[in-house]
Design an enzyme around this catalytic site. Structure first.
Site, PDB file in Angstrom:
ATOM      1  N   GLU A 214       0.835  -1.205   0.000  1.00  0.00           N
ATOM      2  CA  GLU A 214       0.000   0.000   0.000  1.00  0.00           C
ATOM      3  C   GLU A 214       0.870   1.255   0.000  1.00  0.00           C
ATOM      4  OE1 GLU A 214      -0.324  -2.600   1.987  1.00  0.00           O
ATOM      5  OE2 GLU A 214      -2.432  -3.107   2.320  1.00  0.00           O
ATOM      6  N   ARG A 269       3.144  -0.961  15.700  1.00  0.00           N
ATOM      7  CA  ARG A 269       2.083  -0.298  16.480  1.00  0.00           C
ATOM      8  C   ARG A 269       2.619   0.374  17.738  1.00  0.00           C
ATOM      9  NH1 ARG A 269       1.672  -5.575  15.967  1.00  0.00           N
ATOM     10  NH2 ARG A 269       1.713  -7.005  17.739  1.00  0.00           N
ATOM     11  N   LYS A 513      -2.259 -11.030   2.630  1.00  0.00           N
ATOM     12  CA  LYS A 513      -1.288 -10.328   1.770  1.00  0.00           C
ATOM     13  C   LYS A 513      -0.837 -11.234   0.634  1.00  0.00           C
ATOM     14  CE  LYS A 513       1.140  -7.663   5.343  1.00  0.00           C
ATOM     15  NZ  LYS A 513       2.421  -7.478   6.010  1.00  0.00           N
TER      16      LYS A 513
HETATM   17  C1  G6Q Z   1       2.138  -3.118  13.434  1.00  0.00           C
HETATM   18  C2  G6Q Z   1       2.261  -3.857  12.190  1.00  0.00           C
HETATM   19  C3  G6Q Z   1       1.754  -3.112  10.971  1.00  0.00           C
HETATM   20  C4  G6Q Z   1       2.798  -2.245  10.278  1.00  0.00           C
HETATM   21  C5  G6Q Z   1       2.298  -1.916   8.870  1.00  0.00           C
HETATM   22  C6  G6Q Z   1       3.234  -1.020   8.124  1.00  0.00           C
HETATM   23  O1  G6Q Z   1       2.532  -3.482  14.486  1.00  0.00           O
HETATM   24  O2  G6Q Z   1       3.535  -4.315  12.068  1.00  0.00           O
HETATM   25  O3  G6Q Z   1       0.621  -2.311  11.213  1.00  0.00           O
HETATM   26  O4  G6Q Z   1       3.066  -1.102  11.017  1.00  0.00           O
HETATM   27  O5  G6Q Z   1       2.066  -3.092   8.175  1.00  0.00           O
HETATM   28  O6  G6Q Z   1       4.475  -1.632   7.972  1.00  0.00           O
HETATM   29  P1  G6Q Z   1       5.699  -0.836   7.415  1.00  0.00           P
HETATM   30  O7  G6Q Z   1       6.033   0.259   8.345  1.00  0.00           O
HETATM   31  O8  G6Q Z   1       6.814  -1.842   7.274  1.00  0.00           O
HETATM   32  O9  G6Q Z   1       5.283  -0.282   6.072  1.00  0.00           O
END
Ligand code: G6Q
Length: 551
Positions: A214, A269, A513
């Site tokens: 994304e 997170r 995914k």
């Molecule tokens: C959170 C997850 C997830 C992550 C996103 C973005 O704990 O790992 O929400 O933050 O998938 O990932 P990237 O920062 O690697 O793009």
């Protein structure tokens, strides 16, 4: 360390017995019997006041729950997290978001590296960059100051920055507008681009892995838009990155000098405290960002040092266990009575549900009890005029977390008193309810006929005894927001320990995914009906038809 099992713990039976008694309690009667109940069941720490007294607990329940925490060896596990032990076992990583908010000059060695020095070095770089942008010294390609910051990221690289920027909007720089693009749905970016002037826009590509589909799709589209409006040689002034992946960042065309790193021991997170918080720092300035970190650090110290019996995250986590595993509630509604915290329920959805929405213990065995409840909610008073009906009179009992600031950051008269009155009235109503007799005498006093009273009495009765917790901040500032977020982070940790989970991985997001990659290739290239079920094939066929592709 062996996995903790809640039903096998020595205190479980005592809590089950306590539950038999608790099922007979009406909390409103407990207040009548115990004039010290509010003082005994509310606690302070790191600038926050938390009233647990409207939960279906008594002093002995808390005592037993603290025993449960001792059974689970909570303090040792907490200390292991703070010390940088690799407690995220499935990813072989330390969990050190707490190191991001420790004061300069502290020491913490992980793999022979003083991580506090690393953290401070990045904070210094972020600060000088943020101050250049804020002062206008960092200019766009035609010499004008930056006016718009666009954070492109998703999940942990989006929810924290966006929620905190909104929460702290009274502290925002007046020239800088902060925008967030996360969804791969092009409607997100497409709606924003026409509002921007490429010459005064700064894009932050925020991605720990720099591979998230994304984010990379949005980043490439933003880059293409920029290059339609400015020469490639100017890209470096308008694109910066926050990542752990220097090679991928430079391949994208971003100067390594404009990349702000962080480390694999910062979970997505839990990353708003790291360089992922760059958009927040640009908005509120480095001093306020440091106050945000200091507020969280104050909660860390409270969590590390306060006795279990008065430790806010410990009690919040344990009362959540009581509500979930003993009283049987399966969701928690978050009700911030502060408009600037409108995004906080959504932020907590990720924090809690991605951390503890799991069904196996750290050793891979199946958890015997229910784990993370559903987290949901919206601001008060808006929720009152929408779904609070269900909270008051629905068939399910859902605990509510009320969050309010005593002092507003606006100066409009009357609003604050009305807001707080509503907040306190709702928790009172949930707890107190209204009996059939109360309804009858109220209606009689209004002169309503007996026949009509009997028609309406059941509809106008409130069962009450619905648990809630109220969290009070003096006012919403960077420091109190930091403490509030850290309170919930540690609550999640406490519950993860009691349920015996690894709260720091997220394997559950992987399957979709992989399948999406396959399906995308069938939407753009040849279909592979052999890979799917009838429903998925049917949906793919309809999308191909709509795009004018032959079967
Ligand atoms: C959170 C997850 C997830 C992550 C996103 C973005 O704990 O790992 O929400 O933050 O998938 O990932 P990237 O920062 O690697 O793009």
């Amino acid at each position: 360390m062996p996995t903790f099992s809640l039903p096998a713990s020595p205190t479980f039976q005592a809590l089950e017995q306590q539950l038999q008694q608790a099922r007979t309690w009406q909390v409103r009667d407990l207040f009548k019997q115990d004039s010290g109940r509010f003082d005994a069941l509310s606690f302070e720490g790191a600038g926050l006041f938390v009233d647990f007294s409207k939960n279906i607990i008594d002093r002995h329940t808390l005592y037993l729950l603290c025993d449960l925490a001792r059974d689970a060896d909570l303090s040792t596990k907490r200390d292991a997290m703070f010390a940088g032990d690799k407690i995220n076992q499935t990813e072989h990583r330390a969990v050190l978001h707490t190191a991001l908010r420790r004061p300069a000059g502290d020491h913490l060695h992980v793999d022979d590296q003083n991580v506090i020095a690393d953290v401070q070095a990045v904070l210094d770089r972020m600060s000088s960059f943020a101050e250049r942008v804020r002062s206008g010294d960092w200019q766009g390609h035609d010499g004008r100051a930056i006016t718009d910051i666009v954070n492109i990221g998703i999940g942990g690289s989006y929810l924290g920055p966006k929620m905190t920027c909104q929460a702290l909007r009274p502290f925002a720089h007046p020239r800088l507008k902060t925008h967030f693009v996360s969804n791969v749905d092009g409607h997100d970016l497409a709606a924003l681009l026409p509002q921007l002037d490429a010459a005064t826009t700064l894009f932050i590509i925020a991605s720990k892995t720099f591979t998230t589909s994304e984010t990379m799709t949005n980043a490439q589209s933003a880059r293409a838009w920029f290059l339609r409006n400015a020469p490639e040689s100017e890209l470096a002034r308008h694109f910066v990155a926050v990542s752990t992946q220097t090679d991928l960042v430079t391949q994208f065309g971003i100067d390594a000098a404009n990349m702000f790193p962080f480390w694999d021991w910062v979970g997505g997170r839990y990353s708003v405290w790291s360089a992922i918080g760059l958009s927040l720092m640009l908005s509120i300035g480095s001093e306020q960002f440091k106050a945000f970190l200091a507020g969280a650090h104050a909660m860390d110290r409270h969590f590390q040092t306060a006795p279990l019996e008065s430790n806010l995250p410990v009690l919040m986590g344990l009362i959540g266990i009581w509500n979930r595993n003993f009283l049987g509630s399966d969701s928690i509604s978050i009700a911030p009575y502060h408009q600037d915290l409108a995004l906080f329920p959504g932020y907590l959805q990720q924090l809690e549900m991605e951390s503890n929405g799991k069904r196996v213990h750290t050793d891979g065995t199946t958890v015997e009890v229910a784990t993370c409840p559903v987290i949901w909610g919206d601001t008060g008073t808006n929720g009152q005029h929408a779904y609070f009906q269900l909270l008051h009179q629905g068939t399910d009992v859902m605990p509510v977390d009320f969050i309010a600031a005593l002092k507003p950051s606006h100066t409009l008269p009357h609003h604050q008193e009305r807001l707080l009155a509503n907040c306190f009235a709702q928790s009172e109503a949930f707890m107190r309810g209204k009996s059939a007799d109360e309804v009858r005498s109220e209606m009689r006093a209004q002169g309503i006929a007996e026949s009509q009273i009997e028609q309406l009495v059941a509809h106008r009765t409130f069962p009450g005894n619905r648990p809630s917790t109220t969290i009070l901040l003096d006012s919403l500032t960077p420091a109190t927001l930091g403490a509030l977020i850290a309170l919930y982070e540690h609550k999640v940790f406490v519950q993860g320990v009691i349920w015996g989970l690894n709260s720091f991985d997220q394997w559950g997001v992987e399957l979709g995914k992989v399948l999406a990659k396959n399906i995308e290739s069938e939407l753009t290239g040849a279909p592979h009906p052999d890979r799917h079920d009838g429903s998925t094939n049917g949906l793919i066929a309809r999308a191909r038809n709509a795009a004018g592709k032959t079967a």
